[in-house]
Scaffold this active site. Structure first.
Site, PDB file in Angstrom:
ATOM      1  N   VAL A 234       0.817  -1.207   0.000  1.00 26.57           N
ATOM      2  CA  VAL A 234       0.000   0.000   0.000  1.00 26.57           C
ATOM      3  C   VAL A 234       0.857   1.266   0.000  1.00 26.57           C
ATOM      4  O   VAL A 234       1.974   1.277   0.510  1.00 26.57           O
ATOM      5  CB  VAL A 234      -0.973   0.048   1.210  1.00 26.57           C
ATOM      6  CG1 VAL A 234      -1.865  -1.170   1.235  1.00 26.57           C
ATOM      7  CG2 VAL A 234      -0.236   0.180   2.523  1.00 26.57           C
ATOM      8  N   CYS A 235       0.286   2.320  -0.594  1.00 27.21           N
ATOM      9  CA  CYS A 235       0.824   3.678  -0.481  1.00 27.21           C
ATOM     10  C   CYS A 235      -0.399   4.593  -0.417  1.00 27.21           C
ATOM     11  O   CYS A 235      -1.470   4.143  -0.026  1.00 27.21           O
ATOM     12  CB  CYS A 235       1.761   4.021  -1.650  1.00 27.21           C
ATOM     13  SG  CYS A 235       0.945   4.131  -3.251  1.00 27.21           S
ATOM     14  N   LYS A 236      -0.269   5.844  -0.773  1.00 23.56           N
ATOM     15  CA  LYS A 236      -1.410   6.755  -0.656  1.00 23.56           C
ATOM     16  C   LYS A 236      -2.498   6.465  -1.689  1.00 23.56           C
ATOM     17  O   LYS A 236      -3.670   6.350  -1.344  1.00 23.56           O
ATOM     18  CB  LYS A 236      -0.957   8.211  -0.773  1.00 23.56           C
ATOM     19  CG  LYS A 236      -2.085   9.207  -0.563  1.00 23.56           C
ATOM     20  CD  LYS A 236      -1.573  10.641  -0.527  1.00 23.56           C
ATOM     21  CE  LYS A 236      -2.705  11.619  -0.240  1.00 23.56           C
ATOM     22  NZ  LYS A 236      -2.198  12.997  -0.138  1.00 23.56           N
TER      23      LYS A 236
END
Length: 110
Positions: A61-63
């Site tokens: 995950v990231c933004k």
């Protein structure tokens, strides 16, 4: 090369045993809000820290999903079982999925 990707509504809640969340955002993003139990390795450190990853299926995950897509592509090329979370932490938070914060404030995605 196709990047394994899943939307947030395709991720079981709660996460199944053996699924490890790998958060590749920067430190400032992490402290404001992240998935409880996630492993935090910023994308810029990933190539030198793959030895820090536990064994199992990785949900990366990231933004919004761009950095995590890069990380997923790299990790799958290295033989890891990794899947990118499409929409990232923004979609995770919008779906009302649980998050924690290191700031003493309610968690948020920055």
């Amino acid at each position: 090369m196709s990047i394994p990707t899943v939307p947030v509504d395709g991720v079981p809640d709660p996460l199944p045993q053996g699924v490890i969340v790998l958060d590749v955002r920067e430190d400032i993003e992490w402290v404001h809000g992240h998935i409880d139990g996630a492993v935090h390795i910023p994308l810029s450190q990933l190539t030198s820290r793959t030895g820090d990853l536990p064994e199992g299926q990785l949900l990366v995950v990231c933004k919004i999903g761009g950095r995590s897509a890069q990380a997923t592509m790299y990790l799958t090329a290295q033989g890891f079982q990794a899947v990118n979370l499409d929409g990232g932490m923004l979609d995770w938070a919008s779906a009302g999925r649980p998050m924690v914060s290191e700031t003493g404030q309610p968690p948020l995605v920055v």
